[in-house]
Structures are given as C-alpha cells and as structure tokens.
Design an enzyme around this catalytic site. Sequence first.
Site, PDB file in Angstrom:
ATOM      1  N   ARG A   1       0.791  -1.223   0.000  1.00  0.00           N
ATOM      2  CA  ARG A   1       0.000   0.000   0.000  1.00  0.00           C
ATOM      3  C   ARG A   1       0.825   1.276   0.000  1.00  0.00           C
ATOM      4  NH1 ARG A   1      -2.735  -3.915   1.676  1.00  0.00           N
ATOM      5  NH2 ARG A   1      -0.721  -4.456   2.548  1.00  0.00           N
ATOM      6  N   THR A   2       1.761   1.366   0.939  1.00  0.00           N
ATOM      7  CA  THR A   2       2.454   2.640   1.128  1.00  0.00           C
ATOM      8  C   THR A   2       3.276   2.979  -0.113  1.00  0.00           C
ATOM      9  OG1 THR A   2       2.583   2.008   3.451  1.00  0.00           O
ATOM     10  CG2 THR A   2       3.843   3.939   2.790  1.00  0.00           C
TER      11      THR A   2
ATOM     12  N   LYS B   1      26.320  -2.668  -0.572  1.00  0.00           N
ATOM     13  CA  LYS B   1      27.785  -2.644  -0.742  1.00  0.00           C
ATOM     14  C   LYS B   1      28.456  -1.832   0.357  1.00  0.00           C
ATOM     15  CE  LYS B   1      27.070  -2.275  -5.734  1.00  0.00           C
ATOM     16  NZ  LYS B   1      27.385  -1.435  -6.895  1.00  0.00           N
TER      17      LYS B   1
ATOM     18  N   ARG C   1      11.138   3.999   3.472  1.00  0.00           N
ATOM     19  CA  ARG C   1      10.818   3.012   4.524  1.00  0.00           C
ATOM     20  C   ARG C   1      12.093   2.226   4.815  1.00  0.00           C
ATOM     21  NH1 ARG C   1       5.744  -1.091   4.525  1.00  0.00           N
ATOM     22  NH2 ARG C   1       4.773   0.861   5.173  1.00  0.00           N
TER      23      ARG C   1
ATOM     24  N   HIS D   1       4.848   5.708  11.548  1.00  0.00           N
ATOM     25  CA  HIS D   1       4.338   5.587  10.171  1.00  0.00           C
ATOM     26  C   HIS D   1       3.341   6.741  10.023  1.00  0.00           C
ATOM     27  CE1 HIS D   1       3.090   4.059   6.422  1.00  0.00           C
ATOM     28  NE2 HIS D   1       2.848   2.792   6.722  1.00  0.00           N
TER      29      HIS D   1
END
Length: 338
Positions: free
Chosen positions: A57-58, A86, A107, A135
């Site tokens: 969703r986000t 890396k 995120r 959130h």
Amino acid sequence: MHFPGSHIIGIDAFIREDIDRIFHTADRMRPYAHRERVTKVLDGAILGNMFFEPSTRTRISFGCAFNLLGGEVRETTGFESSAIAKGESLYDTARVLSGYSDVIVMRHPQSGSVAEFAAASRVPVINGGDGANEHPSQALLDLYTIRNELQSRGRDGIDGLRIAMIGDLRYGRTVHSLSRLLCLYRNIHVVLVSPQELRLPESLEVALREAGHQVTVTDKLEESIRKVDIVYSTRIQEERFASREEADLYRGKFRLNQAVYTQYCEPNTVIMHPLPRDSRAEANELDNDLNENPNLAIFRQADNGVLVRMALFALILDVADQVDRHARDVNWYTERRF
Ligand code: CP
C-alpha cells in the site's frame, strides 16, 4: 508546520490546524484520485520512492499519488537492489538521491533511520515507516478515514471518539503514530487490547493520559469492543520478533469475525486495519466473513491513502493552490467503484 520544503518524519511535528489543512487538501484531491480529472501540476518533478522493507500500500499509493499530480517516480525496493548492500551509508545515499529527486519517501527497518537520512537530504523526506517507531502518513490516512466514516454516520469531528486498538501495540508503528495523533484531540476513550508482552510503549500510554484521554488496558477482545466507534485491529509484527516461533505465541489471540461483531459491537461500529491483515488460519485477525459487512472500512481506508499522500505532496511542494489550474477532465471511461 510550515509545509513547503518540510520533512515529515513523525506526528509530533503537527498541531491540530495542520491536520485540518491536510484533510481539507485531501478532500480537494478526490476528483484526481478517482480519475475523473487529471492534473499536471507536478509535471517534471521526480519522487524518489525508497522502500527497504516490504510494502504494497504505502509504496504503490505514494507512487500513484505523485503520478496523479503529474510527477514521475523512481524506485528502489529492498537493500539488495541498492548500493547500501555494498556498505554505502545512509548519509551518502541521501546526498546522492536528493540530487536526483524533488521529494523522497523512505521506509527502513531501523527506528530513527529516516530522520538520519533526512538530515543529509537536500530535498524533503517523508517517513514511510521506520522500524517499530512511526508511520505518520498511515496515521493521517487512518484519522482521515475515521473522520469520514463518522461523518457518514451523522457525527462531526474526532473529539469524543471511542476507539479500541487491538493486537501488537508494542511493535505496531501505525498504532504509535495514531496514538500521537489522537493526543491532538479532546476527550478520547482509548481501549488498548494486547497481550501483556505487547502493550503499547509506556511513553505513549502516558502521552494519551496527559492529553486528558481515558485509557483502558485489557487483554480481552470481547469486552473491549462493546462500546466503541472504531475497532482498529493490527497484525502481529512478525518481522520485529527474534523468531517466527516467538511471534506464533501471540498470533491469533484476537480474532474478529461476523459472529463476534454481531454479538458484541454496537450496530454501526467501524472496523479498521492498516493492512496487511494476516489471513493465514493461525492468525486471521479479521475474518473474510466480514468482507460484506458495510462497516468494514479497510478498503476505503486503503483508498484514502492516495488522497492523503497527494495532499502531503501538494503541501510540501507548495502547489496545493495550483492543482486545479493545471487540470482537465480525463479522456477515458470513468465510472468507478469508489
Ligand atoms: N499499511 C501499510 O503500511 O501497508 P504496506 O506495508 O503494504 O505498505
């Protein structure tokens, strides 16, 4: 908050008037989110959409929101497809990607990581979820949904709300941000339903009480949902536990289905969940037999993510007043299911 150019890292940056402004702007995005009109107000702008944890969703709704405002989206998903694998630091990643983008959504699995990234970024950064911490855009769309659902049932405003938050309140970042957001309102009754080990962090419980709210703590689902306007169910956040076996100890403890709803809830109680709901038999916190219940708001809630995220982009990039000026009706067939 002065929106233009601001990062959105946590709810504490907002006052109540900011929330009104976001919701008012989100309301104005409806014809665009519903694909009745198109706007090119962000023509030429680029969103860097960086998701180092799984998301449906986000990630997609932030991307759609930016596209619907006329901008383009560049994405990274997972550490393995990024130079962080890396050994590149968040600082270097932020310095580089903020040269390629006008705004960034990130995120990341670690609490505080998005704030660290934002400190090095040359463009605004929105927190798409940092570990178990916050959130914020989810909390905004949750509260926007609560406002709309109450309005459609003839009630204006958030003050006086009765809400049960159920499940993994310890690791559930949506609950953390929503709790902070509710502190901006008055006279809320919050029922916190979780196993003892997964209680809401004490600092948030204290904040709710200090905001003057009535807080009830319980581990009994049935008694908690009797007299609330909103049932806000959440998933056990398996990814935050040391092992799947530890998460299994709590999975499936609070199951809402149509029979439980009919027996215990008031007739108009709204059912919400930030999603994903865990539909596996051993969890099944919201049963599929609720899917035809008109009070199940989970998909309206997910739809609202686009409106609220469009509003955040429009305010941060300071185009909220220009959206309609750069708009036209769509060319295609538009009868939709919203
Ligand atoms: N609610 C939420 O954050 O969903 P995703 O994990 O699918 O983005």
